[in-house]
Scaffold this motif. Structure first.
Motif, short mmCIF file in Angstrom:
data_model
loop_
_atom_site.label_atom_id
_atom_site.label_comp_id
_atom_site.label_asym_id
_atom_site.label_seq_id
_atom_site.Cartn_x
_atom_site.Cartn_y
_atom_site.Cartn_z
N SER A 15 0.83 -1.20 0.00
CA SER A 15 0.00 0.00 0.00
C SER A 15 0.86 1.24 0.00
O SER A 15 2.06 1.18 0.16
N GLY A 16 0.20 2.42 -0.16
CA GLY A 16 0.90 3.69 -0.12
C GLY A 16 1.45 3.97 1.26
O GLY A 16 1.02 3.38 2.26
N THR A 27 -3.22 7.57 -3.37
CA THR A 27 -2.35 6.97 -4.37
C THR A 27 -2.17 7.90 -5.56
O THR A 27 -3.14 8.41 -6.10
N SER A 30 0.06 3.51 -9.48
CA SER A 30 -0.13 2.13 -9.04
C SER A 30 0.10 1.16 -10.18
O SER A 30 0.05 1.52 -11.36
N ASP A 54 1.27 0.36 -4.83
CA ASP A 54 0.74 1.72 -4.83
C ASP A 54 1.82 2.67 -4.32
O ASP A 54 2.51 2.36 -3.35
#
Length: 270
Positions: A15-16, A27, A30, A54
């Motif tokens: 994930s971010g 984001t 991605s 992301d």
């Protein structure tokens, strides 16, 4: 310098980076199911083997891994410099992986910034002319207020009339950084930006890249082999055999070295 690390092992999806509140950052770019294969048949090389990732808006992300791990390939596919074999790449809500060459050229000119190991400056142009070159090519007006802000941040206000041959290596790379930022791109992609610099110049460039994120709201994705360089990022992703295998948030040189050492031991034992 960022605070001590928190290491989280991740299989494929990452994930971010977390924001100040602990919530994931929005984001900006991605990839899903990203595959890049060179060649065919038994001699095929799988540089990327199904990457989901992301990148957070307003965050500085470093990508690391052993030689041949796929880190540069990942960045090149994210930036539209190389076409994936399969999978989807989205940058600032634009589907990069579905673009033709004309669209990719426009994307790279208007939405993305690039900083490479080689400075790629035009020797006959001044620092100011090199910085505004992408805008001039795109026939877009220069936002003089933002230009002044970027130039001040990179410490080049008194060097704008100098040509590259009259600048140090660190100053030339800071010109390249300013050039990447002046058009307000969605993402700046940096490929080993300190590879040709001494330690002092490296620190100057990395400090500026981090400040461009913290102070100007820029999003930066950097490939590096240097744990010290990676420690300037908010988050470090680690690739091995074309997959994301680990990440460190709030990295330090020691925390980055620990993960790299673990990857090296696993590879030696395989």
């Amino acid at each position: 310098m960022p605070s001590p690390s928190r290491t989280t092992t991740s299989p494929t999806a990452v994930s971010g980076a977390a924001g100040i509140t602990g919530e994931p950052a929005p984001t900006i770019a991605s990839a899903r199911g990203l595959v890049k294969t060179y060649g065919k048949g038994p001699t095929a090389v799988h540089a990327l083997a199904g990457v989901d990732v992301d990148f957070g808006r307003g965050r500085f992300t470093a990508i690391m891994g052993p030689s041949g791990s796929g880190k540069s390939t990942l960045m090149h596919c994210m930036a539209g410099l190389d076409s994936p074999t399969a999978g989807t790449v989205v940058v600032d809500d634009l589907v990069v992986s579905g673009m033709n060459q004309r669209q990719l050229t426009k994307l790279r000119r208007t939405q993305l910034g690039f900083v490479f190991q080689s400075f790629n400056l035009v020797p006959t142009l001044t620092a100011e002319e090199n910085i505004t070159l992408p805008l001039d090519i795109a026939r877009k007006p220069v936002d003089r207020a933002y230009f002044a802000k970027v130039v001040d941040a990179v410490g080049l206000t008194d060097r704008l009339t100098h040509r590259p041959s009259e600048l140090s290596g660190g100053q030339q790379q800071r010109v390249a950084c300013a050039r990447a930022l002046v058009s307000r791109p969605a993402v700046v992609f940096a490929d080993e930006p300190t590879g040709n610099l001494d330690s002092t110049s490296s620190r100057e460039v990395l400090t500026f890249l981090r400040e461009s994120v913290d102070d100007l709201g820029q999003s930066v994705v950097m490939v590096t082999h240097d744990p010290v360089a990676a420690s300037y990022a908010h988050r470090v992703l680690f690739l091995a055999d074309g997959r994301i295998v680990d990440e460190v948030t709030d990295p330090t040189p020691d925390s980055v070295l620990a993960v790299l050492g673990s990857l090296t031991r696993k590879k030696a034992a395989a």
